[in-house]
Design a protein around this motif. Structure first.
Motif, mmCIF file in Angstrom:
data_model
loop_
_atom_site.group_PDB
_atom_site.id
_atom_site.type_symbol
_atom_site.label_atom_id
_atom_site.label_comp_id
_atom_site.label_asym_id
_atom_site.label_seq_id
_atom_site.Cartn_x
_atom_site.Cartn_y
_atom_site.Cartn_z
ATOM 1 N N UNK A 1 -6.789 -12.482 -3.772
ATOM 2 C CA UNK A 1 -7.402 -11.386 -3.044
ATOM 3 C C UNK A 1 -7.518 -10.139 -3.906
ATOM 4 N N UNK A 2 -8.454 -9.278 -3.488
ATOM 5 C CA UNK A 2 -8.614 -7.953 -4.079
ATOM 6 C C UNK A 2 -8.340 -6.947 -2.974
ATOM 7 N N UNK A 3 -7.537 -5.943 -3.284
ATOM 8 C CA UNK A 3 -7.231 -4.881 -2.326
ATOM 9 C C UNK A 3 -7.646 -3.555 -2.946
ATOM 10 N N UNK A 4 -7.805 -2.545 -2.105
ATOM 11 C CA UNK A 4 -8.207 -1.216 -2.568
ATOM 12 C C UNK A 4 -7.138 -0.201 -2.193
ATOM 13 N N UNK A 5 -6.758 0.635 -3.162
ATOM 14 C CA UNK A 5 -5.764 1.670 -2.891
ATOM 15 C C UNK A 5 -5.710 2.640 -4.063
ATOM 16 N N UNK A 6 -5.333 3.860 -3.768
ATOM 17 C CA UNK A 6 -5.115 4.846 -4.832
ATOM 18 C C UNK A 6 -3.767 4.642 -5.501
ATOM 19 N N UNK A 7 -2.857 3.958 -4.812
ATOM 20 C CA UNK A 7 -1.550 3.661 -5.391
ATOM 21 C C UNK A 7 -1.404 2.151 -5.497
ATOM 22 N N UNK A 8 -1.657 1.632 -6.677
ATOM 23 C CA UNK A 8 -1.570 0.186 -6.887
ATOM 24 C C UNK A 8 -0.171 -0.325 -6.550
ATOM 25 N N UNK A 9 0.852 0.401 -6.962
ATOM 26 C CA UNK A 9 2.232 -0.042 -6.741
ATOM 27 C C UNK A 9 2.541 -0.179 -5.255
ATOM 28 N N UNK A 10 2.189 0.834 -4.482
ATOM 29 C CA UNK A 10 2.479 0.777 -3.051
ATOM 30 C C UNK A 10 1.677 -0.323 -2.368
ATOM 31 N N UNK A 11 0.458 -0.554 -2.818
ATOM 32 C CA UNK A 11 -0.372 -1.609 -2.240
ATOM 33 C C UNK A 11 0.199 -2.984 -2.585
ATOM 34 N N UNK A 12 0.703 -3.156 -3.794
ATOM 35 C CA UNK A 12 1.332 -4.423 -4.192
ATOM 36 C C UNK A 12 2.511 -4.724 -3.273
ATOM 37 N N UNK A 13 3.367 -3.729 -3.054
ATOM 38 C CA UNK A 13 4.534 -3.901 -2.189
ATOM 39 C C UNK A 13 4.096 -4.200 -0.755
ATOM 40 N N UNK A 14 3.102 -3.462 -0.276
ATOM 41 C CA UNK A 14 2.598 -3.652 1.093
ATOM 42 C C UNK A 14 2.033 -5.059 1.297
ATOM 43 N N UNK A 15 1.205 -5.514 0.361
ATOM 44 C CA UNK A 15 0.592 -6.839 0.461
ATOM 45 C C UNK A 15 1.668 -7.926 0.395
ATOM 46 N N UNK A 16 2.645 -7.760 -0.493
ATOM 47 C CA UNK A 16 3.723 -8.747 -0.606
ATOM 48 C C UNK A 16 4.448 -8.898 0.728
ATOM 49 N N UNK A 17 4.723 -7.781 1.393
ATOM 50 C CA UNK A 17 5.405 -7.833 2.690
ATOM 51 C C UNK A 17 4.498 -8.425 3.768
ATOM 52 N N UNK A 18 3.237 -7.994 3.800
ATOM 53 C CA UNK A 18 2.295 -8.498 4.817
ATOM 54 C C UNK A 18 2.070 -10.005 4.710
#
Length: 155
Positions: free
Chosen positions: A90-107
């Protein structure tokens, strides 16, 4: 031990090598892989009053970044296919790559984040910031940092 491993890539040579190591690690554990590329959010030009006609629309930008993301994660998907490892990308969009990585991992129910380090230290890390360090500091699940060795280990 781990059932679902998030492997993130930014498209760089370092992250491609990290991804290869991550897929091998997943294969050894019998885990599945979630391959992730995080693209920056669309930005309107702030330096002009009228958006130039050549400037991409938000839809064009998102489509282009989605294609780039697909290209970047393709090496992970291909490697998984060759090694018989189940893979979702998947590709996700965010200004903070780190926070998005953590969020996606949890989701997505990942129980490990496998991420590379460019190996910057000192001022380089401080000035440029480190996605890996931010992931380490924000993640509630384990993070395995893969570091490329520049020199062979002594015997």
């Amino acid at each position: 031990m781990y059932r679902k491993i998030l492997i993130t890539t930014d498209g760089s040579a370092v992250s491609r090598m990290t991804a290869c190591a991550g897929v091998s690690f997943a294969q050894q554990l019998g885990a599945e892989v979630l391959a992730l590329f995080v693209a920056p959010e669309y930005q309107y030009p702030i330096y002009v009053e009228i958006i130039p006609p050549s400037y991409p629309s938000e839809e064009e930008y998102r489509a282009a970044m989605s294609r780039a993301g697909s290209d970047h994660v393709q090496s992970i998907v291909t490697s998984c296919d060759k090694k018989g490892v189940r893979c979702e990308s998947m590709t996700a969009f965010s200004e903070s790559a780190a926070l998005k990585i953590v969020e996606i991992a949890e989701q997505k129910g990942c129980d490990l984040i496998f991420i590379g380090s460019h190996g910057r230290s000192g001022w380089g890390q401080l000035l440029l910031g480190s996605v890996t360090n931010k992931v380490l500091s924000h993640s509630k699940i384990p993070v395995l940092v893969h570091r490329l060795l520049k020199e062979p280990l002594p015997d």
